[in-house]
Design a protein around this motif. Structure first.
Motif, PDB file in Angstrom:
ATOM      1  N   ASP A 266       0.839  -1.204   0.000  1.00  0.00           N
ATOM      2  CA  ASP A 266       0.000   0.000   0.000  1.00  0.00           C
ATOM      3  C   ASP A 266       0.870   1.248   0.000  1.00  0.00           C
ATOM      4  O   ASP A 266       0.628   2.202  -0.750  1.00  0.00           O
ATOM      5  CB  ASP A 266      -0.923  -0.030   1.217  1.00  0.00           C
ATOM      6  CG  ASP A 266      -1.781   1.212   1.324  1.00  0.00           C
ATOM      7  OD1 ASP A 266      -2.189   1.766   0.288  1.00  0.00           O
ATOM      8  OD2 ASP A 266      -2.049   1.645   2.465  1.00  0.00           O
ATOM      9  N   ARG A 270       0.653   0.367  -4.339  1.00  0.00           N
ATOM     10  CA  ARG A 270       0.125  -0.841  -4.966  1.00  0.00           C
ATOM     11  C   ARG A 270      -1.050  -1.373  -4.150  1.00  0.00           C
ATOM     12  O   ARG A 270      -1.093  -2.519  -3.713  1.00  0.00           O
ATOM     13  CB  ARG A 270       1.240  -1.884  -5.092  1.00  0.00           C
ATOM     14  CG  ARG A 270       2.367  -1.407  -6.005  1.00  0.00           C
ATOM     15  CD  ARG A 270       3.674  -2.131  -5.775  1.00  0.00           C
ATOM     16  NE  ARG A 270       3.613  -3.542  -6.104  1.00  0.00           N
ATOM     17  CZ  ARG A 270       4.645  -4.382  -5.977  1.00  0.00           C
ATOM     18  NH1 ARG A 270       5.819  -3.923  -5.552  1.00  0.00           N
ATOM     19  NH2 ARG A 270       4.513  -5.656  -6.274  1.00  0.00           N
ATOM     20  N   ARG A 272      -4.045  -2.164  -4.949  1.00  0.00           N
ATOM     21  CA  ARG A 272      -4.805  -3.272  -5.516  1.00  0.00           C
ATOM     22  C   ARG A 272      -4.223  -4.622  -5.117  1.00  0.00           C
ATOM     23  O   ARG A 272      -4.952  -5.620  -5.022  1.00  0.00           O
ATOM     24  CB  ARG A 272      -4.859  -3.146  -7.039  1.00  0.00           C
ATOM     25  CG  ARG A 272      -5.732  -1.992  -7.517  1.00  0.00           C
ATOM     26  CD  ARG A 272      -5.962  -2.048  -9.013  1.00  0.00           C
ATOM     27  NE  ARG A 272      -6.848  -0.993  -9.452  1.00  0.00           N
ATOM     28  CZ  ARG A 272      -7.285  -0.849 -10.701  1.00  0.00           C
ATOM     29  NH1 ARG A 272      -6.883  -1.718 -11.629  1.00  0.00           N
ATOM     30  NH2 ARG A 272      -8.095   0.140 -11.018  1.00  0.00           N
ATOM     31  N   GLU A 273      -2.917  -4.682  -4.925  1.00  0.00           N
ATOM     32  CA  GLU A 273      -2.292  -5.908  -4.436  1.00  0.00           C
ATOM     33  C   GLU A 273      -2.447  -6.041  -2.935  1.00  0.00           C
ATOM     34  O   GLU A 273      -2.508  -7.154  -2.402  1.00  0.00           O
ATOM     35  CB  GLU A 273      -0.809  -5.921  -4.797  1.00  0.00           C
ATOM     36  CG  GLU A 273      -0.508  -5.944  -6.282  1.00  0.00           C
ATOM     37  CD  GLU A 273       0.978  -5.829  -6.554  1.00  0.00           C
ATOM     38  OE1 GLU A 273       1.719  -6.763  -6.219  1.00  0.00           O
ATOM     39  OE2 GLU A 273       1.397  -4.780  -7.099  1.00  0.00           O
ATOM     40  N   ILE A 275      -5.025  -4.992  -0.983  1.00  0.00           N
ATOM     41  CA  ILE A 275      -6.388  -5.279  -0.510  1.00  0.00           C
ATOM     42  C   ILE A 275      -6.645  -6.779  -0.354  1.00  0.00           C
ATOM     43  O   ILE A 275      -7.108  -7.217   0.710  1.00  0.00           O
ATOM     44  CB  ILE A 275      -7.428  -4.621  -1.433  1.00  0.00           C
ATOM     45  CG1 ILE A 275      -7.390  -3.101  -1.248  1.00  0.00           C
ATOM     46  CG2 ILE A 275      -8.823  -5.152  -1.135  1.00  0.00           C
ATOM     47  CD1 ILE A 275      -8.260  -2.330  -2.233  1.00  0.00           C
ATOM     48  N   TYR A 299      -9.603   2.629   1.385  1.00  0.00           N
ATOM     49  CA  TYR A 299     -10.892   2.981   0.779  1.00  0.00           C
ATOM     50  C   TYR A 299     -11.138   4.484   0.843  1.00  0.00           C
ATOM     51  O   TYR A 299     -11.743   5.055  -0.081  1.00  0.00           O
ATOM     52  CB  TYR A 299     -12.017   2.224   1.478  1.00  0.00           C
ATOM     53  CG  TYR A 299     -11.986   0.726   1.256  1.00  0.00           C
ATOM     54  CD1 TYR A 299     -11.467   0.192   0.084  1.00  0.00           C
ATOM     55  CD2 TYR A 299     -12.471  -0.150   2.226  1.00  0.00           C
ATOM     56  CE1 TYR A 299     -11.429  -1.188  -0.121  1.00  0.00           C
ATOM     57  CE2 TYR A 299     -12.450  -1.523   2.023  1.00  0.00           C
ATOM     58  CZ  TYR A 299     -11.925  -2.033   0.861  1.00  0.00           C
ATOM     59  OH  TYR A 299     -11.887  -3.394   0.666  1.00  0.00           O
ATOM     60  N   GLN A 302      -9.384   5.967  -1.944  1.00  0.00           N
ATOM     61  CA  GLN A 302     -10.056   5.638  -3.196  1.00  0.00           C
ATOM     62  C   GLN A 302     -11.416   6.327  -3.326  1.00  0.00           C
ATOM     63  O   GLN A 302     -12.169   6.036  -4.251  1.00  0.00           O
ATOM     64  CB  GLN A 302     -10.237   4.121  -3.306  1.00  0.00           C
ATOM     65  CG  GLN A 302      -8.933   3.348  -3.431  1.00  0.00           C
ATOM     66  CD  GLN A 302      -9.151   1.842  -3.472  1.00  0.00           C
ATOM     67  OE1 GLN A 302     -10.206   1.336  -3.085  1.00  0.00           O
ATOM     68  NE2 GLN A 302      -8.139   1.112  -3.937  1.00  0.00           N
TER      69      GLN A 302
END
Length: 406
Positions: A266, A270, A272-273, A275, A299, A302
């Protein structure tokens, strides 16, 4: 009225491969490299004056605690470090310092823990130190590593003996560089221990080495090295092979390495990796509340406020006794414009930890939003009285809001 966020001033022993020891021994043949030691850069009296002037400043207590530790005034060090985490329950460096303070008091405790021969009267202190060490890295895997400059584990804690004095000197210089935040320099020391080893050889190095090199690398923004090492540590812990135990390393559980890897990913951008790793960590251990907190932060970045709030609620449900989680949820609700729920949660946070002055600031705002003006005024007045000078901007805002309520 917009909400402005209040921010905190924030076992088997494995040995180095013989080839590595021999390589570094040749590298350091002049033996002119002394082990770097921490020195007090701000006069002790200045730090004491700061605490006297700002008695509710957790950072001031933390800094003074380390200064007392450096001066070998261990009882005073412990008192101020514990005061720091009492005020700010998510002050990760405070837990890290308290985790190693018992070893400063009793240097032979390193070997006693390693050999499983801890005196009965010290068992509780060692167990608490273990909890604090884990908690520090779970709160923030990129916690400030300054306290590690004060811990001086013996070479035996790393499985070193014989002609490995040069390796030990490099390790201690790596730790010493943490004192003033020279993470790049610290990383260089750990990097040079590996010499010209191939990547395959590198990943066979002891777990303690991979752990500290990963921490230094992450702080120095070499996230590829950090994540590579953490994946190796995770695989070792999953297979129960070559896992170091004891006070020289934070974790022994695979799930904690999984969580740490996710946090570093994070940090590297990265998410997405990160989560799915965090979700897997929670599947393994539903009580890993900081994984919920990390997901909430992701989140929020995002722009998924409802998902973020749900993770904040899950964090509280997983560890309802943590007042810091209650504050985080209340603050997030306030930022989301949900004043009524924020007010209720922040009241709980205030009762759970009356020392956390930051709660008062947000509570005042939430009370104001739900029409409880008298409570808002009381909260603002208390915040102004308690908050340290580092919160001058928020104190000015609280004063202005108070004036509108008079």
């Amino acid at each position: 009225m917009p909400y402005d966020r209040v921010t905190a001033p924030q076992g088997r022993r494995s040995r180095l491969p013989a080839r590595l020891v021999a390589l570094l021994g040749l590298l350091l043949l002049p033996a002119a490299l002394p082990a770097q030691r921490a020195t007090l850069r701000v006069p002790l009296g200045t730090l004491e004056d700061r605490v006297a002037a700002d008695s509710m400043d957790p950072a001031a207590h933390y800094d003074l605690g380390l200064a007392y530790w450096l001066s070998r005034r261990y009882d005073e060090a412990e008192r101020h470090l514990r005061r720091a985490i009492a005020i700010e329950p998510h002050l990760a460096p405070g837990y890290l310092a308290l985790a190693y303070l018992p070893y400063a008091r009793r240097p032979k405790l390193w070997d006693e823990v390693r050999k499983g021969k801890v005196p009965a009267e010290l068992t509780a202190a060692v167990e608490e130190a273990d909890r604090f060490r884990r908690k520090a890295f779970l709160i923030d895997p990129l916690v400030d590593l300054k306290p590690l400059a004060l811990m001086i584990p013996p070479a035996s804690s790393f499985g070193l003996k014989g002609n490995s004095e040069a390796v030990y000197t490099y390790i201690m210089n790596g730790f010493g560089s943490f004192w003033d935040g020279q993470y790049g320099r610290a990383y260089q020391f750990f990097h040079e221990i590996g010499g010209n080893a191939s990547e395959e050889e590198h990943q066979r190095f002891p777990s303690w080495f991979l752990w500290y090199e990963a921490l230094a690398a992450a702080h120095a923004n070499d996230f590829d090295r950090a994540t590579t090492n953490l994946r190796t540590l995770l695989a070792r812990a999953q297979s129960d092979q070559n896992v170091d135990a004891g006070a020289a390393i934070a974790f022994s559980e695979a799930n904690h390495y999984r969580y740490t890897l996710a946090c570093i990913l994070d940090q590297a951008g990265r998410a997405r990796e990160a989560i799915p790793l965090l979700e897997e960590a929670l599947t393994v251990d539903a009580g890993l509340y900081m994984a919920h907190a990390r997901l909430a932060a992701i989140y929020a970045d995002q722009k998924r406020p409802q998902a973020s709030l749900e993770e904040r609620r899950r964090a509280v449900a997983a560890n309802p006794d943590d007042p810091g989680l209650l504050f985080d949820l209340g603050e997030a609700l306030a930022r989301a414009g949900q004043g009524a729920e924020a007010y209720a949660i922040l009241k709980q946070a205030r009762e759970a930890n009356p020392l956390n002055f930051r709660t008062l600031y947000v509570l005042g705002w939430a009370a104001q939003q739900v029409g409880r003006n008298d409570e808002a005024k009381d909260a603002y007045r208390s915040f102004i009285a308690l908050a340290p000078s580092s919160f001058a901007e928020q104190k000015a805002t609280a004063t202005a809001r108070l004036e509108t309520l008079q």
